[in-house]
Design a protein around this motif. Structure first.
Motif, mmCIF file in Angstrom:
data_model
loop_
_atom_site.group_PDB
_atom_site.id
_atom_site.type_symbol
_atom_site.label_atom_id
_atom_site.label_comp_id
_atom_site.label_asym_id
_atom_site.label_seq_id
_atom_site.Cartn_x
_atom_site.Cartn_y
_atom_site.Cartn_z
ATOM 1 N N ALA A 140 0.649 -1.154 0.137
ATOM 2 C CA ALA A 140 -0.001 -0.136 -0.013
ATOM 3 C C ALA A 140 0.835 1.314 -0.035
ATOM 4 O O ALA A 140 2.270 1.312 0.579
ATOM 5 C CB ALA A 140 -0.856 -0.029 1.300
ATOM 6 N N THR A 181 -2.271 5.684 2.059
ATOM 7 C CA THR A 181 -3.266 4.662 2.198
ATOM 8 C C THR A 181 -3.120 4.046 3.829
ATOM 9 O O THR A 181 -3.951 3.877 4.489
ATOM 10 C CB THR A 181 -3.193 3.381 1.510
ATOM 11 O OG1 THR A 181 -3.277 3.766 -0.126
ATOM 12 C CG2 THR A 181 -4.132 2.299 1.385
ATOM 13 N N GLY A 200 -5.798 4.393 6.419
ATOM 14 C CA GLY A 200 -6.248 3.106 6.489
ATOM 15 C C GLY A 200 -6.268 2.649 7.980
ATOM 16 O O GLY A 200 -7.196 1.941 8.550
#
Length: 181
Positions: A143, A147, A151
């Protein structure tokens, strides 16, 4: 003769391509394990060792287990365990959940906590499940840093919502599981 040679050449190239792809996949898998999984496993082992050796796990479990004797207490326990700061630390090896679960089980067996609280207690002590693996999962998925920045907190905060909801649902689902004798 040329047709047979061409056929064997095609078969050789095809098999060579397949073997090469499988070999590269194996190399990539080993590299991923060495780069991402093993360091995380070492870190988790360290955290589990610190929790076990310091007695922090026993202290937290003995402090939180009295909350399991009521539905409101279970929801409070869920919120405490799901705190975004605590859940990545409580998740590794589920050490705290194991200790609290053992204490709750023994209290239920003694009759100090009604058995219908067993199912909601299971959900109450486990909202941190998976929170310790989020950064590793994102790293394995390669990622982007942005992100990861979004996330990880998103999942941790979502557990603060889904944890109590799951505990409440488990509380209502536990009705009738243990008929009065």
């Amino acid at each position: 003769m040329k047709g047979l040679t061409a056929l064997l050449e095609r078969i050789g190239r095809s098999v060579g391509g397949i073997v090469g792809a499988l070999y590269q996949a194996g190399r990539d898998a080993v590299e991923t394990v060495l780069r991402n999984v093993l360091p995380f496993m070492v870190f988790i082992s360290l955290v589990i060792g610190i929790i076990n050796a310091s007695g922090i796990g026993d202290f937290i479990a003995e402090t939180l287990s009295p909350l399991a004797s009521s539905a409101i207490g279970l929801i409070i326990l869920t919120v405490i365990v799901a705190l975004p700061v605590l859940s990545p630390l409580l998740g590794p090896g589920a050490v705290i959940a194991q200790i609290i679960g053992t204490l709750l089980g023994s209290e239920i067996a003694r009759g100090n906590i009604p058995p219908q609280y067993a199912l909601p207690a299971l959900f109450a002590i486990n909202p941190q499940v998976g929170c310790d693996f989020i950064p590793v999962g994102l790293a394995l998925g390669e990622a982007e840093p942005e992100t990861v920045e979004v996330g990880v907190p998103a999942v941790l905060f979502s557990r603060m919502i889904t944890g109590p909801v799951a505990t409440i649902l488990a509380y209502f689902a536990s009705f009738g599981l243990y008929p009065d004798n």
